[in-house]
Write a protein that holds these residues in place. Structure first.
Motif, PDB file in Angstrom:
ATOM      1  N   LYS A   2      -2.091  -9.061  24.090  1.00 31.99           N
ATOM      2  CA  LYS A   2      -3.409  -8.428  24.279  1.00 31.99           C
ATOM      3  C   LYS A   2      -3.362  -7.309  25.465  1.00 31.99           C
ATOM      4  O   LYS A   2      -2.730  -7.502  26.397  1.00 31.99           O
ATOM      5  N   LEU A   3      -3.722  -6.043  25.118  1.00 33.80           N
ATOM      6  CA  LEU A   3      -3.801  -5.022  25.866  1.00 33.80           C
ATOM      7  C   LEU A   3      -4.925  -5.195  26.637  1.00 33.80           C
ATOM      8  O   LEU A   3      -6.096  -4.939  26.237  1.00 33.80           O
ATOM      9  N   LEU A   4      -4.911  -5.338  28.096  1.00 36.67           N
ATOM     10  CA  LEU A   4      -6.104  -5.350  28.870  1.00 36.67           C
ATOM     11  C   LEU A   4      -6.392  -4.061  29.654  1.00 36.67           C
ATOM     12  O   LEU A   4      -5.212  -3.395  29.662  1.00 36.67           O
ATOM     13  N   PRO A   5      -7.359  -3.670  30.004  1.00 33.03           N
ATOM     14  CA  PRO A   5      -7.850  -2.360  30.742  1.00 33.03           C
ATOM     15  C   PRO A   5      -7.054  -2.265  32.115  1.00 33.03           C
ATOM     16  O   PRO A   5      -6.582  -3.170  32.413  1.00 33.03           O
ATOM     17  N   PHE A   6      -7.282  -1.192  32.734  1.00 33.83           N
ATOM     18  CA  PHE A   6      -6.656  -0.708  33.904  1.00 33.83           C
ATOM     19  C   PHE A   6      -7.576  -1.537  34.947  1.00 33.83           C
ATOM     20  O   PHE A   6      -8.644  -1.451  35.049  1.00 33.83           O
ATOM     21  N   PHE A   7      -6.879  -2.325  35.988  1.00 30.83           N
ATOM     22  CA  PHE A   7      -7.484  -2.978  37.104  1.00 30.83           C
ATOM     23  C   PHE A   7      -6.561  -2.376  38.334  1.00 30.83           C
ATOM     24  O   PHE A   7      -5.339  -2.221  38.311  1.00 30.83           O
ATOM     25  N   LEU A   8      -7.450  -2.394  39.605  1.00 37.16           N
ATOM     26  CA  LEU A   8      -6.616  -2.128  40.628  1.00 37.16           C
ATOM     27  C   LEU A   8      -5.812  -3.251  41.128  1.00 37.16           C
ATOM     28  O   LEU A   8      -5.977  -4.451  40.723  1.00 37.16           O
ATOM     29  N   PRO A   9      -4.633  -2.856  41.482  1.00 34.41           N
ATOM     30  CA  PRO A   9      -3.609  -4.050  41.742  1.00 34.41           C
ATOM     31  C   PRO A   9      -4.060  -5.005  42.812  1.00 34.41           C
ATOM     32  O   PRO A   9      -4.931  -4.867  43.809  1.00 34.41           O
ATOM     33  N   GLY A  10      -3.758  -6.441  42.368  1.00 32.58           N
ATOM     34  CA  GLY A  10      -4.555  -7.424  43.290  1.00 32.58           C
ATOM     35  C   GLY A  10      -5.956  -7.858  42.876  1.00 32.58           C
ATOM     36  O   GLY A  10      -6.318  -8.765  43.222  1.00 32.58           O
ATOM     37  N   ASP A  11      -6.462  -6.937  42.177  1.00 31.56           N
ATOM     38  CA  ASP A  11      -7.779  -7.481  41.513  1.00 31.56           C
ATOM     39  C   ASP A  11      -8.059  -8.748  40.934  1.00 31.56           C
ATOM     40  O   ASP A  11      -7.456  -8.886  39.966  1.00 31.56           O
ATOM     41  N   ALA A  12      -8.888  -9.533  41.486  1.00 34.46           N
ATOM     42  CA  ALA A  12      -9.069 -10.578  40.908  1.00 34.46           C
ATOM     43  C   ALA A  12      -9.657 -10.782  39.468  1.00 34.46           C
ATOM     44  O   ALA A  12      -9.601 -11.793  38.622  1.00 34.46           O
ATOM     45  N   ALA A  13     -10.260  -9.667  39.037  1.00 36.73           N
ATOM     46  CA  ALA A  13     -10.787  -9.392  37.730  1.00 36.73           C
ATOM     47  C   ALA A  13      -9.748  -9.587  36.884  1.00 36.73           C
ATOM     48  O   ALA A  13     -10.082  -9.688  35.470  1.00 36.73           O
ATOM     49  N   MET A  14      -8.423  -9.249  36.946  1.00 41.82           N
ATOM     50  CA  MET A  14      -7.276  -9.277  35.927  1.00 41.82           C
ATOM     51  C   MET A  14      -7.179 -10.903  35.613  1.00 41.82           C
ATOM     52  O   MET A  14      -6.935 -11.150  34.569  1.00 41.82           O
ATOM     53  N   GLY A  15      -7.432 -11.673  36.666  1.00 45.36           N
ATOM     54  CA  GLY A  15      -7.332 -13.365  36.426  1.00 45.36           C
ATOM     55  C   GLY A  15      -8.486 -13.667  35.405  1.00 45.36           C
ATOM     56  O   GLY A  15      -8.520 -14.283  34.753  1.00 45.36           O
ATOM     57  N   GLU A  16      -9.779 -12.983  35.606  1.00 49.26           N
ATOM     58  CA  GLU A  16     -10.803 -13.159  34.766  1.00 49.26           C
ATOM     59  C   GLU A  16     -10.791 -12.945  33.419  1.00 49.26           C
ATOM     60  O   GLU A  16     -11.120 -13.535  32.665  1.00 49.26           O
ATOM     61  N   ALA A  17     -10.217 -11.540  33.423  1.00 49.75           N
ATOM     62  CA  ALA A  17      -9.907 -11.179  31.911  1.00 49.75           C
ATOM     63  C   ALA A  17      -8.714 -11.972  31.319  1.00 49.75           C
ATOM     64  O   ALA A  17      -9.266 -12.379  29.845  1.00 49.75           O
ATOM     65  N   VAL A  18      -7.856 -12.755  31.871  1.00 49.15           N
ATOM     66  CA  VAL A  18      -7.093 -13.756  31.208  1.00 49.15           C
ATOM     67  C   VAL A  18      -7.864 -14.834  30.890  1.00 49.15           C
ATOM     68  O   VAL A  18      -7.508 -15.362  29.866  1.00 49.15           O
TER      69      VAL A  18
END
Length: 215
Positions: free
Chosen positions: A130-146
């Motif tokens: 899955k290609l996820l959008p760009f997030f700032l490094p360390g952004d907890a939103a990356m975990g939420e996307a997963v």
């Protein structure tokens, strides 16, 4: 040597191999693995894969509390998301690998199936990425996307950033993320040349033969 001591050495050895072959440079990338007691060993923040110290890996207990080692990577929410949503996850590896990052910048990639079906091996080791959008490094939103994937993918590609792969153990995770980068490299090398890809029937045969997650 205890099982945990062996795991610490293995994490550092595999990380150094990835670094030495240019798959993640400088102080980029992070790696984690489950311990026998259900805790985690994690690469510390700001460290190089080429120079990890087994004795300084961040150590979490089975409740997620840091109990030893240095301060962990700022990408812990990303690692935790895989462990919390995939019961089979025994390790997670995140790299800043050049070819996969380059492919993530291309305007025509399929966000639901990031890697083109060029060889059987990425399909076998990764399923759909899955290609996820760009997030700032360390952004907890990356975990939420997963977490939003509800455990359905073992690998994601963070756009303009790097691949993240979960697998049953740290060796399998490293092998899989290498396959992801190799396939991305093939995709970039053959871009614009209309390479012959695997057919739908060939992909279906692979999925059936090797019991691959494919949705």
């Amino acid at each position: 040597m205890s099982q945990e001591a062996q795991l610490r050495e293995q994490i550092c050895s595999l990380a150094k191999s990835l670094f030495d072959r240019g798959l993640t440079g400088g102080s980029t990338g992070n790696i984690s693995a489950r311990t026998e007691d259900g805790g985690l060993l994690v690469s510390p923040t700001g460290t190089s894969f080429g120079r990890l110290d087994p004795g300084r890996l961040s150590r979490f207990d089975n409740k997620g509390t840091l109990i030893g080692g240095d301060k962990p990577t700022k990408e812990m929410p990303l690692h935790s998301a895989f462990y919390d949503t995939r019961s089979t996850a025994g390790a997670v590896v995140h790299l800043h690998a050049c070819h996969s990052v380059a492919l993530s910048m291309m305007p025509d990639v399929d966000p639901d199936n990031f890697l083109p079906p060029l060889t059987p091996y990425a399909i076998m080791k990764l399923g759909k990425v899955k290609l996820l959008p760009f997030f700032l490094p360390g952004d907890a939103a990356m975990g939420e996307a997963v977490r939003g994937l509800a455990g359905k993918r073992s690998a994601v590609m963070l756009a303009n950033h790097g691949p993240v792969v979960a697998a049953k153990d740290v060796e399998a995770a490293c092998n899989a993320v290498e396959e992801l980068e190799d396939t991305a490299r093939l995709a970039m090398l053959t871009r614009g040349h209309s390479p012959r890809q695997l057919s739908e029937s060939q992909i279906k045969a692979l999925v059936t033969q090797f019991n691959i997650e494919w949705d």
